[in-house]
Structure formats: structure tokens, C-alpha cells
Enzyme design. Structure first.
Site, PDB file in Angstrom:
ATOM      1  CG  HIS A  50      -1.165   1.292 -19.879  1.00  0.00           C
ATOM      2  ND1 HIS A  50      -0.674   2.555 -19.638  1.00  0.00           N
ATOM      3  CD2 HIS A  50      -1.768   0.897 -18.725  1.00  0.00           C
ATOM      4  CE1 HIS A  50      -0.976   2.899 -18.402  1.00  0.00           C
ATOM      5  NE2 HIS A  50      -1.626   1.917 -17.825  1.00  0.00           N
TER       6      HIS A  50
ATOM      7  CB  CYS B 164      -4.415   3.373 -18.279  1.00  0.00           C
ATOM      8  SG  CYS B 164      -3.941   3.795 -16.599  1.00  0.00           S
TER       9      CYS B 164
ATOM     10  CG  ASN C 283       0.132   3.588 -14.963  1.00  0.00           C
ATOM     11  OD1 ASN C 283      -0.027   4.364 -15.909  1.00  0.00           O
ATOM     12  ND2 ASN C 283      -0.800   2.751 -14.565  1.00  0.00           N
TER      13      ASN C 283
HETATM   14  O1  UT7 Z   1      -3.021   1.423 -15.368  1.00  0.00           O
HETATM   15  C1  UT7 Z   1      -4.199   1.151 -14.707  1.00  0.00           C
HETATM   16  C2  UT7 Z   1      -4.299  -0.267 -14.491  1.00  0.00           C
HETATM   17  N1  UT7 Z   1      -3.656  -0.632 -13.261  1.00  0.00           N
HETATM   18  C3  UT7 Z   1      -2.922  -1.721 -13.256  1.00  0.00           C
HETATM   19  O2  UT7 Z   1      -2.693  -2.295 -14.282  1.00  0.00           O
HETATM   20  C4  UT7 Z   1      -2.415  -2.246 -11.929  1.00  0.00           C
HETATM   21  C5  UT7 Z   1      -2.769  -3.687 -11.825  1.00  0.00           C
HETATM   22  N2  UT7 Z   1      -2.347  -4.301 -10.581  1.00  0.00           N
HETATM   23  C6  UT7 Z   1      -1.064  -4.464 -10.232  1.00  0.00           C
HETATM   24  O3  UT7 Z   1      -0.157  -4.035 -10.919  1.00  0.00           O
HETATM   25  C7  UT7 Z   1      -0.766  -5.291  -9.013  1.00  0.00           C
HETATM   26  O4  UT7 Z   1      -1.948  -5.887  -8.557  1.00  0.00           O
HETATM   27  C8  UT7 Z   1      -0.136  -4.463  -7.861  1.00  0.00           C
HETATM   28  C9  UT7 Z   1       1.287  -4.096  -8.217  1.00  0.00           C
HETATM   29  C10 UT7 Z   1      -0.959  -3.220  -7.599  1.00  0.00           C
HETATM   30  C11 UT7 Z   1      -0.079  -5.295  -6.573  1.00  0.00           C
HETATM   31  O5  UT7 Z   1       0.625  -6.504  -6.782  1.00  0.00           O
HETATM   32  P1  UT7 Z   1       0.005  -7.868  -6.326  1.00  0.00           P
HETATM   33  O6  UT7 Z   1       1.004  -8.923  -6.615  1.00  0.00           O
HETATM   34  O7  UT7 Z   1      -1.346  -7.999  -6.954  1.00  0.00           O
HETATM   35  O8  UT7 Z   1      -0.077  -7.675  -4.765  1.00  0.00           O
HETATM   36  P2  UT7 Z   1      -1.370  -7.666  -3.825  1.00  0.00           P
HETATM   37  O9  UT7 Z   1      -2.211  -6.462  -4.065  1.00  0.00           O
HETATM   38  O10 UT7 Z   1      -2.004  -8.990  -3.912  1.00  0.00           O
HETATM   39  O11 UT7 Z   1      -0.682  -7.489  -2.417  1.00  0.00           O
HETATM   40  C12 UT7 Z   1       0.220  -8.454  -1.894  1.00  0.00           C
HETATM   41  C13 UT7 Z   1       0.737  -7.955  -0.569  1.00  0.00           C
HETATM   42  C14 UT7 Z   1      -0.354  -7.463   0.367  1.00  0.00           C
HETATM   43  O12 UT7 Z   1      -0.031  -7.874   1.668  1.00  0.00           O
HETATM   44  P3  UT7 Z   1      -0.788  -9.129   2.340  1.00  0.00           P
HETATM   45  O13 UT7 Z   1      -2.228  -8.738   2.316  1.00  0.00           O
HETATM   46  O14 UT7 Z   1      -0.476 -10.277   1.429  1.00  0.00           O
HETATM   47  O15 UT7 Z   1      -0.159  -9.186   3.668  1.00  0.00           O
HETATM   48  C15 UT7 Z   1      -0.248  -5.971   0.276  1.00  0.00           C
HETATM   49  O16 UT7 Z   1      -0.677  -5.319   1.463  1.00  0.00           O
HETATM   50  O17 UT7 Z   1       1.616  -6.861  -0.754  1.00  0.00           O
HETATM   51  C16 UT7 Z   1       1.237  -5.782   0.107  1.00  0.00           C
HETATM   52  N3  UT7 Z   1       1.575  -4.528  -0.540  1.00  0.00           N
HETATM   53  C17 UT7 Z   1       2.769  -3.962  -0.407  1.00  0.00           C
HETATM   54  N4  UT7 Z   1       3.867  -4.310   0.280  1.00  0.00           N
HETATM   55  C18 UT7 Z   1       4.948  -3.511   0.202  1.00  0.00           C
HETATM   56  C19 UT7 Z   1       0.807  -3.758  -1.355  1.00  0.00           C
HETATM   57  N5  UT7 Z   1       1.513  -2.688  -1.754  1.00  0.00           N
HETATM   58  C20 UT7 Z   1       2.730  -2.783  -1.196  1.00  0.00           C
HETATM   59  C21 UT7 Z   1       3.881  -1.988  -1.224  1.00  0.00           C
HETATM   60  N6  UT7 Z   1       4.957  -2.391  -0.528  1.00  0.00           N
HETATM   61  N7  UT7 Z   1       3.962  -0.857  -1.953  1.00  0.00           N
END
Ligand code: UT7
Length: 333
Positions: free
Chosen positions: A258, A117, A288
Site C-alpha cells: 500500500h 486502505c 495515497n
Molecule cells: O493509508 C492509511 C494509513 N496512513 C498512513 O500510513 C499515514 C501514516 N503517517 C504518516 O505518514 C506520517 O505520520 C505523516 C506523513 C502523516 C506525518 O509525518 P511525521 O514525520 O509523523 O510528522 P508529525 O506528524 O510528527 O509532524 C511533525 C511536524 C509537526 O510540527 P511540530 O508539532 O513538530 O511543530 C506538524 O505540525 O510537522 C508538522 N506538519 C507539517 N509541516 C508542514 C504536519 N503536516 C505538515 C505539512 N507541512 N503538510
């Protein structure tokens, strides 16, 4: 403050290419255990574009042709093409070579740059060196990714985050001092490989039936770790670059970050005490697009008349590597 340069590397044209096919969050609801509200609230993404039946070079070449048309240039006037991508058409030749052929830029040399990225800001910093040193007059810098080629449609934690798209700029020589690329700051923390990578297909795990069965040819990410890293590093590198040039965030006309997550963008702007109207955001429509996000956003910002001659522009990214960096420009056109 950076040393005075022999020539300025100014951006004289910005263009983008987005595929026509729109995939909404609701479309993902049909194939995954996810919801429009989860994706919107956690990421700010509403829809993304997907490229069907064509490779990354197609999008990059479209951008290249549009840049030439915008400046009414002949392809033979381009001397170097740099394509920032992590989804090249193939391992080799580079996507930049394919673009060179597709647009008929017979005098240009060309190479790909891999920094995920951060690829576009890395490529901008690289391309500017050839202009500033006086060896080149016109360099095309393109960020292009077909993320759908490496998205695991069974992994809801990654596939909803990405889209396909490309953007790019033409860097040209200027004799005016203090215009164009003023300075940049780039970083790497290679120990962060575990948080964001695609393991399969390279020399570590060559493609095999096993690697396909293990779904190793897809992007893998530890979202929370990357999120925290991104918020801290994007603000840090932006503030550091401004400070060493005697500038404050309030001096900026436009900040183009980004586009990985709206919450990352907002937290970065907050840490920088940057007014919301100075921050370019279009993640809602394109998600993204990795190498594409910054030039796509810049091209839309230009169309909206958000930059005028003399304005200060800061572009900042973080991505796989982990890589991060920031480039500071004074707008010259
Ligand atoms: O460009 C490259 C750099 N990449 C980034 O900048 C991405 C950086 N990270 C993020 O943007 C965020 O961490 C995410 C959007 C990927 C995830 O958001 P989060 O608030 O960090 O959520 P999390 O990974 O802590 O997950 C929370 C919950 C989990 O469930 P449990 O374990 O709490 O029951 C996940 O399984 O959300 C669940 N989850 C989803 N639920 C519905 C993860 N993906 C999804 C989904 N739909 N698509």
C-alpha cells in the site's frame, strides 16, 4: 500451508484509471503553511491526481471497462463486482451497483467492501473465495477512492497525503494447481478507530449544520501512531504469510505494498530484508489513493514487465479500522 483448492483464482487482467488533473506539492504551498520539501521528505509524495465533477463510480467503471476490453469480454460474462471504497458515491446503493449499471453487467451481483486502505486486499481475498469454491468463473475486484471528497483542505497534516484514483483486477477460474491466489492473512484491531476515521455523516453523528461546522465530514488521522503501526504490521503480516507457505522474502518476484508513505514502504522492505528492486513504488506521482493504491501500482508493474508467469507476488496493506492484511499470488499469465 493452505489447503489445496478446488479451483485456482488467477488474475487475468489488471487496469487503472487516474484523473488527468495533477496537483503538485507547490500547489499546496499556495493554500497551506506547508512546503514541497516537507511533503517530499516526510512522505515521498511529489504530486497527486484529483477528480473534478465526477464521483468514485466514474473511476471504478472506467477500470471495469478497461478490464473487459483487455480480456475482450462481454459485460454479461462478469458474475460479481466488488468495489473496495471508503468514498462511495452515496451511502446506498453501493458504488458497485452503480458500476454494474454503468458497464451493463446485467448478470452480475455487486457489493462494496469497506476496509479503508486495506480494502483492495480484503476484496481480493473475498472475491477469490467465489472462484475457488467453483460457484463463479469471473469476479471483478476494484479499489477506487475519491479522497478529495473527504480531504480537509485546511488540515495540512492530512490533505497533502491523499489523491484520487482507481485500479482493479479480473479474477478468473483456473484448473491449474498452484496458480493464482495461494494464501492470504487478514487482521483487524478495532480499538484503533481513534487514530484514523471520519466521524460525521453516519449514524453516530448524522449530518447537521453542527457536524459541518465542526468539520466532522473529513478524514482525521494521528499520523505518528498510524505510521508506527503500519511499519510493524505490514512487515509482520507479510513475513507470517510467507513463512506459513514455506517461503522467504527472497522468493518473491514483486512486493506491492500500500502506498501511504515512502518511509513506511522502505522501513517495511528493510524489516523484510527485501531488495529495493523487488518493491513497487509510485507514491511520488499519485499519493495515497486508499483502495486504489495496490491495483494502480500492480497495473504499472505489469506494464513495466515486472511479472512473468510463475512469479510470486505479495500485496500488503494497512489502513483505517485498523485493518491490515496480505495476499500471496503465483502469477499465471
Ligand atoms: O493509508 C492509511 C494509513 N496512513 C498512513 O500510513 C499515514 C501514516 N503517517 C504518516 O505518514 C506520517 O505520520 C505523516 C506523513 C502523516 C506525518 O509525518 P511525521 O514525520 O509523523 O510528522 P508529525 O506528524 O510528527 O509532524 C511533525 C511536524 C509537526 O510540527 P511540530 O508539532 O513538530 O511543530 C506538524 O505540525 O510537522 C508538522 N506538519 C507539517 N509541516 C508542514 C504536519 N503536516 C505538515 C505539512 N507541512 N503538510
Amino acid at each position: 500451508m493452505a489447503e489445496p483448492k478446488r479451483y485456482g483464482a488467477i488474475i487475468t487482467a489488471v487496469e487503472r484509471y487516474l484523473p488527468d488533473k495533477i496537483v503538485t506539492n507547490h500547489d499546496f504551498e499556495q493554500i497551506l503553511d506547508t512546503s514541497d520539501s516537507w511533503i517530499r521528505e516526510r512522505t515521498g509524495i511529489v504530486e497527486r491526481r484529483l477528480l473534478e465533477g465526477k464521483p468514485t463510480s466514474f473511476m471504478a467503471a472506467q477500470v471495469a471497462r478497461r478490464l473487459l476490453a483487455r480480456r475482450q469480454l462481454d459485460p454479461a460474462e462478469v458474475e460479481l463486482i466488488i468495489v473496495a471504497t471508503i468514498t462511495p458515491d452515496m451511502f446506498f446503493p453501493s458504488t458497485a451497483c452503480l458500476v454494474q449499471d454503468q458497464i451493463g453487467a446485467g448478470r452480475a451481483w455487486a457489493f462494496d467492501l469497506s476496509a479503508a486502505c486495506s480494502g483492495f486486499v480484503y476484496a481480493l481475498a473475498t472475491g477469490a473465495q467465489f472462484i475457488e469454491s467453483g460457484t463463479h468463473r469471473r469476479v471483478m475486484v476494484i479499489g477506487a477512492d475519491k479522497m478529495s471528497a473527504i480531504m480537509d483542505m485546511q488540515d495540512r497534516s492530512t490533505c497533502v497525503l491523499f489523491g484520487d484514483g482507481a485500479g482493479g483486477v479480473l479474477l478468473e477460474r483456473s484448473a491449474e494447481s498452484g496458480m493464482g491466489m495461494l494464501d492470504f492473512e487478514m487482521h483487524v484491531d478495532g480499538s484503533g478507530c481513534e487514530y484514523l476515521h471520519m466521524k460525521g455523516g453516519g449514524s453516530l453523528v448524522p449530518a447537521s449544520h453542527e457536524s459541518v461546522d465542526q468539520r466532522l465530514h473529513y478524514i482525521r488521522q494521528e499520523g505518528r501512531a498510524v505510521f508506527k503501526f503500519a511499519v510493524i504490521r505490514m512487515a509482520q503480516v507479510s513475513l507470517s504469510l510467507l513463512a506459513r507457505n514455506g517461503l522467504k522474502p527472497g522468493d518473491l518476484a514483486l512486493f506491492v505494498p500500500h502506498q501511504a508513505n515512502l518511509r513506511i514502504i522502505e522501513a517495511t522492505a528493510e524489516r523484510m530484508h527485501l531488495a529495493r528492486d523487488k518493491v513497487m513504488v509510485n507514491i511520488d506521482r499519485y499519493a495515497n489513493t486508499t483502495g486504489g493504491t495496490i491495483p494502480i501500482a500492480l497495473s504499472e508493474a505489469c506494464e513495466q514487465g515486472r511479472l512473468k508467469r510463475g512469479d510470486l507476488l505479495l500485496m500488503t496493506a494497512v489502513g483505517g479500522g485498523l485493518t491490515w492484511g496480505s495476499a500471496l499470488f503465483r502469477w499465471a499469465v
